[in-house]
Motif scaffolding. Sequence first.
Motif, PDB file in Angstrom:
ATOM      1  N   ALA A   1      -9.763  -8.255  -7.461  1.00 14.33           N
ATOM      2  CA  ALA A   1      -7.771  -8.591  -7.186  1.00 14.33           C
ATOM      3  C   ALA A   1      -7.743 -10.833  -7.211  1.00 14.33           C
ATOM      4  CB  ALA A   1      -8.627  -8.932  -5.149  1.00 14.33           C
TER       5      ALA A   1
ATOM      6  N   TYR B   1      -5.773  -0.912  -3.190  1.00 12.62           N
ATOM      7  CA  TYR B   1      -7.339  -0.802  -2.733  1.00 12.62           C
ATOM      8  C   TYR B   1      -8.074   0.305  -1.416  1.00 12.62           C
ATOM      9  CZ  TYR B   1      -7.535  -5.088  -6.358  1.00 12.62           C
ATOM     10  OH  TYR B   1      -7.720  -5.787  -7.849  1.00 12.62           O
TER      11      TYR B   1
ATOM     12  N   LYS C   1      -5.378  -3.488   0.664  1.00  7.40           N
ATOM     13  CA  LYS C   1      -5.066  -4.320  -0.377  1.00  7.40           C
ATOM     14  C   LYS C   1      -3.850  -3.739  -0.775  1.00  7.40           C
ATOM     15  CE  LYS C   1      -6.206  -8.479  -2.565  1.00  7.40           C
ATOM     16  NZ  LYS C   1      -5.036  -9.771  -1.970  1.00  7.40           N
TER      17      LYS C   1
ATOM     18  N   VAL D   1      -1.129  -4.530  -4.597  1.00  6.46           N
ATOM     19  CA  VAL D   1      -0.803  -5.435  -5.195  1.00  6.46           C
ATOM     20  C   VAL D   1       0.503  -5.254  -5.570  1.00  6.46           C
ATOM     21  CG1 VAL D   1      -0.883  -7.043  -7.112  1.00  6.46           C
ATOM     22  CG2 VAL D   1      -2.950  -6.286  -6.100  1.00  6.46           C
TER      23      VAL D   1
END
Length: 724
Positions: free
Chosen positions: A451, A463, A511, A513
């Motif tokens: 990450a 993720y 997760k 991003v």
Amino acid sequence: MSDETSKKGYQWRFFRSGGFDQVRIETADDLRHLGELDQKLWSVLACPTSGLEFDSRTLQLLDVDNDGSIRAPEIIDATRWVCTVLKDPGVLFQGGDGLPLAAIDETNAEGAKLLATAAKVLAYVGKADADVIAMGDLAETEKLFAPEHQNGDGVVPAELAGDPRLAGAITRIVETYGAAEDRSGKPGVDQARVDAFFAAAQEVSDWHARAEADAATVLPLGDATGAAAAVFEAVREKVEDYFTRCRLAAFDERAAAALNPADTAYVELSLQSLDAASAAVAALPLALVGPGRALPLAVGLNPAWEARIAALRDEVVTPILGAREVLTQAEWQDLAGRFAAHRAWVAAMPANPVAVLPVADVRGLLADGTCAALTRLIDEDLAAETAAGQVDALERLVRYNRDLVRLLRNFVTLSDFYSRHDKAIFQAGTLYLDQRSCELCLRVGDMARHATLAPLSGTYLVYCECQRQGEAPMNIVAAMTGGDADEMMVPGRNGIFYDRQGRDWRASVVKVVEAPISVRQAFWSPYKRIGRMIGEQLQKFAAARDKAVNDQAATGVAGASAKIEAAPAAAAAPAAPAAPFDIAKFAGIFAAMGLAVGAIGTALAAVVSAFLGLPVWQMPLVVVGAVLVISGPSMLLAWLKLRQRNLGPLLDANGWAVNTRARINIPFGGALTGVAALPPGASRALTDPYAEKKTPWKSWLFLVLLIAAVVVAWQQGYLDRFLG
């Protein structure tokens, strides 16, 4: 070949995809000249040996230095070796699990050995007439490596010894130092175990020799000394206690009474249920203590010690000193001296598993040349022409025939990824989430490390932790390159991940991003942000009003309660005059509201009137311009970022060494993520029985605003030119 062509070198052919030039690897000559290709033109310079959708055994064979990474020199060496032992390396482009024997170059020394090994392997597995060797033929190790045959691995099982004496020695070594597994699967010995065993055997023999050199002292009873020493040690402390008490009584006769059990001790014992094994009885002296007394060996002994003293008499005293009924202190000290030497010798026993074997067997193995015979067998096995190394080389060739070209198309070039005919070896599967399918999914070993580098790819990343019954959990990262991200990726959302074997896994988002996904999303994002802002403000206003109403109600209830409680007192006191109605105060409030509405109406009228004052052909341009002013910056920024999306950081974070900017442009990104769409030719009923009922308030509001704008424009004279 002309001189000009010779000077230029090999004529490579390239194609452009992903924003960079990639070499074509399509012919045998491409393979032969791969080492000449400038590595600056390679797509990848290194890749890991784990976490890939590729045969792990082939990766292990390519990783010559076993460092967990495959680098360009190892790829070049493997390709050069294949081109050397094959007549036509072009057979590699045919793929398949089998390698035709006719493809092996028998004119090459190594190729001839491989061809002979292939013939033997096929004969072992019962396919002597076959002209193709496959991976399945090399998997039957129990047929390829029978324990009765040498196989070149340096491990000798008992079945290979050919001599019962050597087979017995191998069994002894396996029992003491463990087994080395032969290629046949049988337990055996290697040179390290043979050396360790015979070194330990020599140490044990020398240890016994030291005792034999002074047998009268160390081994007073010969082979029976060990058993006698155990009997002696069982009573040594108690006998020493008895003679020490007798010496104290000789020193002072008054001590004798105190050193023998007191009458009270016997009184306490009389109250107990006694037997010879009682701890209280065993704690009493061995015999009656007196000045200079000898230890009786038969009569007058403590009942708890009678059996052990009898064993001492029969197994130690009588064999060494002769038969007797008592043992003096001097005789005891003589025995103690003899067994002290034995005790020191036992303490020096070598700490190895051979020490427990009979010394005669150990010396027999040392004396009959067993060590040299086993070493000779191991050397012969290592030097065997049908060595395991030849079978390994054949396995390497068969695996390279099946897998090498595919690896080149994911290493020297990334054609598998960009052609979309086959998935790349780094693509772990497909993630289904939020009505879309993500094809660019990678396994992630260390999520925290990944990450930190992966966001440099400029890609929207999700993720996930994937779980499946009976399988170890795994982490993946999926690149979202299509659709939009509204209310989409938040930790805790669930989807389904299908691996390359078609198995389904439960995927949970852990997760996200964030990054631009599409230009279409960027077009609507300003309006959605404004809508969210207005919605948030309305929610805040409604919450504030709700709180104010609740507070006012609570205040009213509290005031009413206070009035009820204060009613008696108010009856006694004169009532206060009520406050007069202040009409000026309310007039000011309504005036302010009127001014605000008027200002808004004036501004709206000005905008509408200005718009209506334009020529008709300019009006669409103004609308388009307004849209561009609002959405243009967001769209331009998203377009620039989408053009910069790069596969490299995603792979580098997994241990790759990507050598180029492998772009994921807008069209290619759209192909990597599928968005839900009805199948071609599908029919759809638009009647929804549970659709929300439409209310006309939006239409009425728009109509009122439109009429107000027209009225204002008419009053200001802006419509005169249209009305004639």
